[in-house]
Design an enzyme around this catalytic site. Structure first.
Site, PDB file in Angstrom:
ATOM      1  N   ALA A 150      58.604  78.823 -71.939  1.00 24.15           N
ATOM      2  CA  ALA A 150      58.207  78.150 -73.177  1.00 24.15           C
ATOM      3  C   ALA A 150      58.332  76.652 -72.948  1.00 24.15           C
ATOM      4  CB  ALA A 150      59.103  78.596 -74.328  1.00 24.15           C
ATOM      5  N   MET A 151      57.207  75.943 -73.007  1.00 25.22           N
ATOM      6  CA  MET A 151      57.169  74.518 -72.699  1.00 25.22           C
ATOM      7  C   MET A 151      56.805  73.735 -73.952  1.00 25.22           C
ATOM      8  SD  MET A 151      55.410  74.712 -68.908  1.00 25.22           S
ATOM      9  CE  MET A 151      55.873  73.025 -68.492  1.00 25.22           C
ATOM     10  N   CYS A 194      63.971  79.524 -85.996  1.00 29.25           N
ATOM     11  CA  CYS A 194      62.853  79.508 -85.056  1.00 29.25           C
ATOM     12  C   CYS A 194      63.212  80.245 -83.776  1.00 29.25           C
ATOM     13  CB  CYS A 194      62.457  78.061 -84.747  1.00 29.25           C
ATOM     14  SG  CYS A 194      61.046  77.904 -83.638  1.00 29.25           S
ATOM     15  N   CYS A 204      60.710  69.700 -87.016  1.00 32.77           N
ATOM     16  CA  CYS A 204      59.386  69.479 -86.428  1.00 32.77           C
ATOM     17  C   CYS A 204      58.256  69.571 -87.439  1.00 32.77           C
ATOM     18  CB  CYS A 204      59.152  70.448 -85.269  1.00 32.77           C
ATOM     19  SG  CYS A 204      59.006  72.173 -85.758  1.00 32.77           S
ATOM     20  N   ASP A 226      63.398  68.771 -71.117  1.00 34.71           N
ATOM     21  CA  ASP A 226      64.274  69.907 -70.810  1.00 34.71           C
ATOM     22  C   ASP A 226      63.479  71.151 -70.438  1.00 34.71           C
ATOM     23  OD1 ASP A 226      66.654  68.513 -71.223  1.00 34.71           O
ATOM     24  OD2 ASP A 226      66.660  68.938 -73.367  1.00 34.71           O
ATOM     25  N   GLY A 243      64.387  75.643 -72.216  1.00 40.59           N
ATOM     26  CA  GLY A 243      65.221  74.527 -71.778  1.00 40.59           C
ATOM     27  C   GLY A 243      66.507  74.376 -72.557  1.00 40.59           C
ATOM     28  N   GLY A 261      56.833  70.548 -74.355  1.00 34.82           N
ATOM     29  CA  GLY A 261      56.278  69.219 -74.108  1.00 34.82           C
ATOM     30  C   GLY A 261      57.366  68.204 -73.863  1.00 34.82           C
ATOM     31  N   GLY A 262      58.639  68.647 -73.883  1.00 34.04           N
ATOM     32  CA  GLY A 262      59.767  67.771 -73.636  1.00 34.04           C
ATOM     33  C   GLY A 262      60.290  67.902 -72.220  1.00 34.04           C
TER      34      GLY A 262
END
Length: 375
Positions: free
Chosen positions: A16-17, A111, A210, A22, A135, A19-20
């Site tokens: 699971a990415m 979440c 978010c 970590d 992360g 966009g940060g």
């Protein structure tokens, strides 16, 4: 660099990415460890272009692009999965409903429970993946019998086990946290990202909720729930002010009360209770925030449920400290007594129990009992 524990065979891993930095480094470590990694970015907003720029959340157009660029550098396949409707139902609507009911929810915990380790993991397993990689800073410890436990991260300053306390043993069996046993500073993680050629190395961390674009939680709730004037009263029931919606307050809040009448002793007053039934907010002295016990519902255990009363340490906020408690599961509810009074405990928050560094489980606070010394 810390390596992922060796497995009998390489795993098919869905990373699971967000966009940060970590999640990008975690995906890179998983790939370097020999696993067959596929990156996925979760589109959690039906209209992400309306979110603010600056990468403060995890649902922006910029985040999706950053995640794709990181996957390209790592050399792994990458996809965007649309989970916006599921996110809206399970996280955003839950958030609004909890505040409307006078409780204080944690959307990041919800979440993790409903999206990343329910919807995402279930879809990953259905597609033939073995595990989901994130992360998060936490550790999964495998016992001799093959069962797994969730433990705090090696670096307590970055530990995120509190928001993962909702994961059950099945979910832990299919999770990877490559950063969990990293005894390094965040600057060193960024330096590693830079060495790997990841452009997100200097990207700011996300701290805000978010799905609230401007960071104005009260404004967001006001737009969703509308203005609802009510009274602010003291412990005797005397009106000392008014408000535009009880949902705009949390237990323990001091600032922004706009009370016209000062307290008799001249000391600050805090929110002690929120009653959505009569739209009333009760305020009082700091000592009245002391809680001696609580009841929590919907327990989720990171392994076998505890049997009988036992002593644990507990964490009540994502970035809060630990306190000692005596806890017991009674008729499906968690009954907790504090060794020393805890302050500002709000219904809706999660209480996470620990046995040393091991996460025992999590439950949602339903009610509290004021400490005898503060009664």
């Amino acid at each position: 660099m810390t390596e992922i524990p060796a497995r009998t065979r390489p795993l098919r891993v869905l990373a699971a990415m967000s966009g940060g930095v970590d999640s990008a480094v975690a995906a890179a470590r998983a790939a370097e460890a020999g696993h067959e990694v596929t990156g996925v970015h979760l589109a959690l907003s039906a209209n992400p272009q309306s979110f603010r720029t600056g990468a403060r959340g995890c649902c922006t157009i910029e985040d999706s692009r950053d995640a794709r660029r990181a996957a390209d550098v790592i050399g792994i396949p990458f996809y965007v999965w649309d989970l916006a409707e599921r996110f809206r139902e399970d996280v955003v609507e839950d958030f609004v409903a909890e505040y409307e009911a006078g409780r204080t929810p944690n959307p990041c915990l919800r979440c993790n429970e409903k999206i990343k380790f329910a919807a995402l993991l279930d879809k990953a397993l259905a597609l033939g993946f073995d595990a989901v990689c994130t992360g998060h800073y936490a550790q999964i410890v495998t016992l001799p019998d093959g069962s797994r436990e969730l433990h705090r991260a090696s670096d307590m300053a970055k530990d995120q086990s509190y928001v993962l306390g909702v994961l059950d043993e099945r979910q832990l069996a299919h999770a990877l946290f490559p950063l969990g046993d990293t005894l390094t500073t965040k600057e060193e993680i960024r330096a590693e990202a830079e060495r790997r050629g990841l452009a997100v190395a200097k990207k700011p961390d996300s701290h805000d909720i978010c799905f609230i674009a401007d960071g104005d939680t009260q404004g967001f709730l006001s737009r969703r729930l509308g203005r609802a004037e009510g009274d602010i009263v003291d412990e005797s029931g005397t009106k000392v002010g008014s408000h535009q919606g009880a949902y705009g307050f949390t237990i323990g809040q001091r600032k922004g009360l706009r009370i016209g009448t000062p307290a008799a002793d001249g000391k600050p007053r805090y929110v002690l209770d929120i009653s959505p039934v009569d739209n009333t907010v009760t305020v009082g002295p700091a000592a009245a925030l002391d809680v001696g016990g609580l009841t929590a519902v919907k327990p989720r255990w990171c392994g076998a449920p505890p049997t009988g009363p036992a002593t644990y340490t507990a964490q009540l906020r994502a970035h809060g400290g630990e306190c000692e408690v005596r806890a017991e599961l009674v008729d499906g509810e968690l009954r907790v007594d504090f060794t020393e009074p805890a302050r500002g405990v709000a219904p809706g928050q999660a209480i996470v129990l620990y046995d040393g560094n091991r996460v025992v489980g999590s439950a949602t606070i339903a009610s509290t009992v004021r400490a005898t010394s503060a009664a």
